[in-house]
Design an enzyme around this catalytic site. Sequence first.
Site, short mmCIF file in Angstrom:
data_model
loop_
_atom_site.label_atom_id
_atom_site.label_comp_id
_atom_site.label_asym_id
_atom_site.label_seq_id
_atom_site.Cartn_x
_atom_site.Cartn_y
_atom_site.Cartn_z
CG ASP A 211 0.00 -0.02 2.52
OD1 ASP A 211 0.38 1.04 3.00
OD2 ASP A 211 0.32 -1.14 3.01
CG ASP A 213 1.48 4.93 5.69
OD1 ASP A 213 0.86 4.06 6.31
OD2 ASP A 213 2.00 5.91 6.24
N1 ADE Z 1 1.20 1.34 5.76
C1 ADE Z 1 1.69 0.48 6.66
N2 ADE Z 1 2.12 0.92 7.85
C2 ADE Z 1 2.63 0.05 8.75
N3 ADE Z 1 2.70 -1.27 8.56
C3 ADE Z 1 2.27 -1.75 7.38
N4 ADE Z 1 2.22 -3.00 6.90
C4 ADE Z 1 1.70 -2.95 5.67
N5 ADE Z 1 1.39 -1.67 5.33
C5 ADE Z 1 1.74 -0.90 6.39
#
Ligand code: ADE
Length: 297
Positions: A211, A213
């Site tokens: 992703d 974030d």
């Molecule tokens: N955006 C994110 N922040 C922290 N841990 C994660 N694991 C997968 N995506 C994450």
Amino acid sequence: MTDNNWTLGILGGSGLYDLDGLENPEWIEIDTPWGKPSDAILFAELEGVKLRFLPRHGRGHKLSPTSVNYRANIDALKRAGCTDILSLSAVGSLQEPYAPGDFVIVDQFIDRTFAREKSFFGPGMVAHVSVADPVCDRLARLAGNAAIAAGAHVHRGGTYLAMEGPQFSTRAESELYRGWRCDVIGMTNMPEAKLAREAELPYATVAMVTDFDCWHPGHENVDVFAVIATLTKNAEIAKGTVREIIKIIAQTPRTPSPAGIETNLDAALITAPDARDPKVLAKLDAILARVLGADKA
Ligand SMILES: Nc1ncnc2[nH]cnc12
Ligand SMILES: CSC[C@H]1O[C@H](OP(=O)(O)O)[C@H](O)[C@@H]1O
């Protein structure tokens, strides 16, 4: 098939709770002086290489990043005879070129965790290891080669920001870490990598980007559904990476890591022998087996 001298520990992250297609698989409970690891450890072999697989959050994902007993996990993998530890982890991207679906062979960390036990050492036996280069270069190179062979788009190198969680970051935090030039973000690889170094175990991590974030204007804020959807899409490549690294090391007799990780405690222990607490030394029996064995010789 000849046995070889690698025993590869694998810490499976979110979405990776088991490995199939292994020879002689057996889940074995290992207790440690630091408490219980996240789960039993899957002992198995493939291509003559010994494997020890531990799902970091336990099967069924029962443990949050804060409640994982990182000391017990690393100690248990050491007791299980591991020579090296490969971590597989889901991460968010903090920089545009690291896109969901990409694999990052992390080479640096910033540790922002604050609610975890971070060292095997303390009162009664003090040690200060160097974590200037927290990842084993050799294992990282092999992991990168394996991920490419499994069909991943691989970035060699990247800085992983370890946050406490379990909540994902605020946008201001995400922007702050971007400003620090961090590349990916996760909740588990610290203190895991530091503890592996204390245990004299070469460590590397294959981070799977799931992703963006919460900083990217063109993408939704991260949620667990999005993480799992990307992990599911890439599950075959992740498992393929494990198979490929086994194929590679099956052909490569193991020599000590060029960085001297297996002997790094020689330059780290500071408590004088007569000031060491025997009760603390007893807890450190696995971590200090080489050092104390050498003392006795
Ligand atoms: N955006 C994110 N922040 C922290 N841990 C994660 N694991 C997968 N995506 C994450
Ligand atoms: C399920 S999203 C957040 C969760 O996923 C990552 O775990 P792991 O490194 O074990 O794959 C992240 O660090 C969080 O713990």
